[in-house]
Design an enzyme around this catalytic site. Structure first.
Site, PDB file in Angstrom:
ATOM      1  NE  ARG A 147      -2.053   2.054   3.376  1.00  0.00           N
ATOM      2  CZ  ARG A 147      -2.646   2.562   4.453  1.00  0.00           C
ATOM      3  NH1 ARG A 147      -3.914   2.295   4.736  1.00  0.00           N
ATOM      4  NH2 ARG A 147      -1.937   3.324   5.294  1.00  0.00           N
ATOM      5  CE1 TYR A 159      -4.493   5.949   5.668  1.00  0.00           C
ATOM      6  CE2 TYR A 159      -4.502   5.912   8.069  1.00  0.00           C
ATOM      7  CZ  TYR A 159      -4.408   5.246   6.858  1.00  0.00           C
ATOM      8  OH  TYR A 159      -4.241   3.896   6.840  1.00  0.00           O
ATOM      9  CG  ASP A 213      -7.121   3.860   3.175  1.00  0.00           C
ATOM     10  OD1 ASP A 213      -6.994   3.250   4.256  1.00  0.00           O
ATOM     11  OD2 ASP A 213      -8.181   4.420   2.814  1.00  0.00           O
ATOM     12  CG  HIS A 215      -8.264   7.180   5.945  1.00  0.00           C
ATOM     13  ND1 HIS A 215      -8.661   7.786   7.097  1.00  0.00           N
ATOM     14  CD2 HIS A 215      -7.814   5.964   6.305  1.00  0.00           C
ATOM     15  CE1 HIS A 215      -8.453   6.977   8.124  1.00  0.00           C
ATOM     16  NE2 HIS A 215      -7.938   5.860   7.675  1.00  0.00           N
ATOM     17  CD  GLU A 239      -8.436   0.737   2.606  1.00  0.00           C
ATOM     18  OE1 GLU A 239      -7.337   0.326   2.210  1.00  0.00           O
ATOM     19  OE2 GLU A 239      -8.734   0.813   3.814  1.00  0.00           O
ATOM     20  CD  GLU A 265     -10.338   1.134   7.277  1.00  0.00           C
ATOM     21  OE1 GLU A 265      -9.584   0.610   6.440  1.00  0.00           O
ATOM     22  OE2 GLU A 265      -9.973   2.022   8.050  1.00  0.00           O
ATOM     23  NE  ARG A 286      -9.534  -2.207   3.565  1.00  0.00           N
ATOM     24  CZ  ARG A 286      -8.538  -2.564   4.387  1.00  0.00           C
ATOM     25  NH1 ARG A 286      -8.128  -3.812   4.426  1.00  0.00           N
ATOM     26  NH2 ARG A 286      -7.965  -1.662   5.160  1.00  0.00           N
ATOM     27  CD  GLU A 342      -4.788  -2.707   6.587  1.00  0.00           C
ATOM     28  OE1 GLU A 342      -6.019  -2.857   6.591  1.00  0.00           O
ATOM     29  OE2 GLU A 342      -4.250  -1.608   6.804  1.00  0.00           O
ATOM     30  CD1 TRP A 405      -7.535  12.105  10.200  1.00  0.00           C
ATOM     31  CD2 TRP A 405      -8.080   9.998  10.753  1.00  0.00           C
ATOM     32  NE1 TRP A 405      -6.376  11.428  10.400  1.00  0.00           N
ATOM     33  CE2 TRP A 405      -6.669  10.124  10.750  1.00  0.00           C
ATOM     34  CE3 TRP A 405      -8.639   8.768  11.063  1.00  0.00           C
ATOM     35  CZ2 TRP A 405      -5.807   9.055  11.048  1.00  0.00           C
ATOM     36  CZ3 TRP A 405      -7.786   7.698  11.358  1.00  0.00           C
ATOM     37  CH2 TRP A 405      -6.399   7.871  11.359  1.00  0.00           C
TER      38      TRP A 405
HETATM   39  C1  CS2 Z   1      -6.604   2.341   7.720  1.00  0.00           C
HETATM   40  C2  CS2 Z   1      -6.637   2.092   9.191  1.00  0.00           C
HETATM   41  O1  CS2 Z   1      -5.379   0.329   7.595  1.00  0.00           O
HETATM   42  C3  CS2 Z   1      -6.214   1.051   7.016  1.00  0.00           C
HETATM   43  O2  CS2 Z   1      -6.726   0.800   5.921  1.00  0.00           O
HETATM   44  O3  CS2 Z   1      -7.804   2.839   7.204  1.00  0.00           O
HETATM   45  O4  CS2 Z   1      -5.328   2.092   9.629  1.00  0.00           O
HETATM   46  C4  CS2 Z   1      -7.408   3.107  10.017  1.00  0.00           C
HETATM   47  O5  CS2 Z   1      -6.871   4.397   9.808  1.00  0.00           O
HETATM   48  C5  CS2 Z   1      -7.279   2.734  11.477  1.00  0.00           C
HETATM   49  O6  CS2 Z   1      -7.747   1.432  11.643  1.00  0.00           O
HETATM   50  C6  CS2 Z   1      -8.057   3.680  12.373  1.00  0.00           C
HETATM   51  O7  CS2 Z   1      -7.934   3.260  13.707  1.00  0.00           O
HETATM   52 MG    MG Z   2      -8.300   1.982   5.370  1.00  0.00          MG
END
Ligand code: CS2
Ligand code: MG
Length: 405
Positions: A147, A159, A213, A215, A239, A265, A286, A342, A405
């Site tokens: 990634r 991020y 990502d 995000h 993602e 996620e 995810r 992941e 975020w």
């Molecule tokens: C992120 C996560 O790994 C990922 O894809 O989106 O690290 C996410 O930021 C964290 O799980 C938040 O706690």
């Molecule tokens: Mg993520």
């Protein structure tokens, strides 16, 4: 066999984890992860104050009935806290069932459908040299999929790119009385990212599976633009392009780009993703064991996804404990529609607190042959790391507007 005891262990070896330990009257124990990054104590209380009293005396083998009892019996269904609490119980009971059967969990889930579980790591950099170094370091560790996250010129900390880049560690949750605040500018990001992937492809070639990502930060049309701009770089997936709760947003994105999409996620039930899956608006789902109701519910989600050609891509950051990683790898090994896993490496102290059988080698994870999950918790060591409040960052636009975020 009856459940005799259930304890919630909150520990913070470098970052906070909440773990449920269930013990039967035969002395068999099972572990479940209950970690919701930034809200750990809410799940700990949900378990300690409301769920644990209901578990004592129950037959631990009645996993499905316990799941339904906790889900339907709560009346207030779904949500990250409720579903993480149910997940912790569910995974702990699967752990017990595997231990009693003397079988690694994947054998109870249908046996191995593959020899190993393809993993992807996180490479990031404040600039291209640092990003290249991060990619190179992870390739040297054996990863076969990477990634890519990059800083954006003109923006500060964002991020996925943090101080821990040099060590390969990135922990988004900050210990302190208030969340850190980060600043975001989607236009600056959209101008910058395609060039990052162009340079990464020039340096590392066309073959290496690359992921990215976004995000949760783009509007549908911005996401469509990014997907199109990245098509020449043949991503494995893009993602969280849009805020996950807006499931219909991806219809527009899908009309404009063939870049594979991954999301989920932050989902905690099949209802959060069933339209995405049935309309084939995504290519990878995810969801993770800790956030989506445990193994019992997660395999329902993967089962639905299989019908529509959607593959798994379970979340595996440092803020899921080795208990969830183990559950993920057992499930990944068994399901027919596995995609990719992941794998953010935990700090060594986390691996000491949670000794585990799963291993990474030559780009693949394997759960090992220990019975159950193959994870334990060193309670004496865990007790040396008391909880410390930590928050995920808050994101604001350059004019101060609160943002995703
Ligand atoms: C992120 C996560 O790994 C990922 O894809 O989106 O690290 C996410 O930021 C964290 O799980 C938040 O706690
Ligand atoms: Mg993520």
């Amino acid at each position: 066999m009856k459940i005799r005891d259930a304890q919630v262990i909150v520990t913070s070896p470098g970052r906070n984890f909440a773990t449920l330990k269930v013990t039967t009257d035969d002395g068999v124990t099972g572990l479940g992860d209950a970690t919701v990054n930034g809200r750990e104590l809410a799940v700990a209380s949900y378990l300690r104050d409301h769920v644990v009293p209901l578990l004592i005396g129950r037959d631990p083998h009645r996993i499905e009935d316990t799941w339904q009892f906790l889900y339907k019996g709560a009346y207030w269904r779904r949500g990250p806290v409720t579903m993480a609490a149910i997940a912790a119980v569910d995974v702990a009971l699967w752990d017990i069932k595997g231990k009693v059967a003397g079988l690694p969990l994947y054998q109870l889930l249908g046996g191995a459908s593959r020899d190993g579980v393809l993993a992807y790591c996180h490479a990031s950099g404040k600039d291209m040299p640092e990003l290249f170094d991060s990619v190179q370091r992870h390739l040297a560790l054996g990863y076969r999929a990477v990634r890519i996250q990059s800083a954006v010129p003109g923006l500060g900390k964002i991020y996925g790119v943090g101080d821990g880049v040099a060590s390969g560690r990135y922990e988004p949750a900050f210990r302190g009385p208030l969340p850190a605040e980060e600043t975001w500018d989607s236009r600056a990001y959209l101008r910058h990212i395609p060039g990052v992937f162009e340079k990464v492809r020039e340096r590392f070639g066309a073959e290496l599976p690359l992921l990215h990502d976004a995000h949760h930060r783009l509007t549908p049309v911005e996401a469509a633009r990014l997907g199109k701009d990245l098509e020449p770089y043949d991503l494995f997936w893009l993602e969280d392009v849009t805020p996950a709760e807006d499931q219909d947003a991806l219809r527009l994105v899908r009309q404009h780009t063939t870049t594979p999409l991954a999301i989920g996620e932050v989902f905690n039930s099949i209802w959060d993703c069933e339209r995405l899956i049935r309309a084939r608006l995504i290519d990878y789902i995810r969801t993770s064991a800790v956030h989506a109701g445990g193994i019992t519910h997660l395999r329902r989600i993967f089962g639905l996804a299989e019908l529509y050609g959607v593959k798994s891509g379970s979340h595996g950051p440092t803020d899921v404990s080795p208990v969830t990683m183990a559950a993920a790898v057992h499930l990944d090994l068994a399901i027919p529609n596995f995609g990719i896993q992941e794998h953010m490496r935990h700090e060594p102290i986390v691996d000491e607190v949670f000794p585990h059988a799963y291993r990474f080698a030559d780009g693949y994870l394997h759960p090992g042959e220990a019975s159950g999950l193959g994870v334990s918790i060193d309670e004496e060591l865990a007790a040396r790391y008391p909880y410390e409040r930590a928050y995920l960052p808050v994101n604001r636009l350059t004019d101060g507007t609160a943002f995703d975020w």
